[in-house]
Motif scaffolding. Structure first.
Motif, PDB file in Angstrom:
ATOM      1  N   VAL A 162      54.785 -30.212  59.860  1.00 57.15           N
ATOM      2  CA  VAL A 162      54.295 -29.534  61.054  1.00 57.15           C
ATOM      3  C   VAL A 162      55.126 -29.913  62.270  1.00 57.15           C
ATOM      4  CG1 VAL A 162      52.277 -29.324  62.581  1.00 57.15           C
ATOM      5  CG2 VAL A 162      51.951 -29.492  60.109  1.00 57.15           C
ATOM      6  N   VAL A 214      49.204 -27.143  56.571  1.00 52.92           N
ATOM      7  CA  VAL A 214      47.951 -27.087  57.326  1.00 52.92           C
ATOM      8  C   VAL A 214      46.764 -26.876  56.392  1.00 52.92           C
ATOM      9  CG1 VAL A 214      46.660 -25.819  59.098  1.00 52.92           C
ATOM     10  CG2 VAL A 214      49.100 -26.321  59.429  1.00 52.92           C
ATOM     11  N   THR A 261      55.741 -23.486  67.185  1.00 52.73           N
ATOM     12  CA  THR A 261      54.738 -24.030  66.262  1.00 52.73           C
ATOM     13  C   THR A 261      55.194 -23.705  64.849  1.00 52.73           C
ATOM     14  OG1 THR A 261      52.966 -23.700  67.865  1.00 52.73           O
ATOM     15  CG2 THR A 261      52.316 -23.972  65.564  1.00 52.73           C
ATOM     16  N   ASP A 265      51.456 -24.911  52.162  1.00 50.24           N
ATOM     17  CA  ASP A 265      51.237 -24.835  53.604  1.00 50.24           C
ATOM     18  C   ASP A 265      50.722 -26.215  54.033  1.00 50.24           C
ATOM     19  OD1 ASP A 265      50.260 -24.428  56.187  1.00 50.24           O
ATOM     20  OD2 ASP A 265      48.906 -22.807  55.628  1.00 50.24           O
TER      21      ASP A 265
END
Length: 165
Positions: A109, A143, A116, A141
């Motif tokens: 990230v 997140v 972002t 991913d």
């Protein structure tokens, strides 16, 4: 057998819906891949309806690249490529010769006021997930923890849901 690389990888989304000096949108994507460099994998080109006011269909592609650049340095280089291809600031979601976005980064990230990563909207966009599944179905991913294959399945399920009357 290919040995794993310690060089960070990025996934870049490429889009075009207006001819430029390299030709039609598909040719613009091919030229952009060459300008980006470090390409380890590239999806085939898929077409999609535009989001927003543009009436021209988009040619879309994703590419996995290797780069030692920090995310903001890569972003600056991608914006310079867009400018060199003739992209000018203008209407959001309007037609464009080239659009280059950082979707994912192998180091996880990144977030600040300019960028972002992962891209905030990639999970909901079939025009990104369809080609992304072609080259990186098992990429997770950072997140949600879901793989691209799982995110794609979810996006397809949403598309199949009945529309409210």
């Amino acid at each position: 057998m290919e040995m794993p690389s310690d060089v960070p990888r990025y996934v870049i989304a490429l889009g075009s819906n207006r001819p430029g000096r390299h030709g039609r949108p598909g040719a613009e994507l091919a030229a952009a891949l060459g300008a980006i460099g470090g390409v380890r994998a590239a999806s085939r080109v898929v077409t999609s309806a535009p989001i927003g006011p543009s009436i021209r269909r988009f040619a879309n592609q994703v590419a996995m690249i290797e780069s030692e650049e920090r995310p903001l340095d890569l972003l600056a280089r991608l914006k310079a490529i867009e400018a060199a291809f003739g992209r000018r600031p203008g209407q959001r979601w309007g037609s464009r010769v080239i659009d280059l976005d950082i979707l994912l980064w192998s180091k996880g990230v990144w977030a600040d006021r300019r960028l972002t990563v992962p891209h905030v909207a990639f999970r909901d966009r079939r025009f990104v997930l369809d080609p992304l599944r072609m080259i990186a179905p098992d990429w997770r991913d950072p997140v949600t923890g879901l793989t691209i294959r799982q995110l794609h399945y979810r996006a397809c399920a949403v598309d199949r849901m009945p529309r409210p009357s």
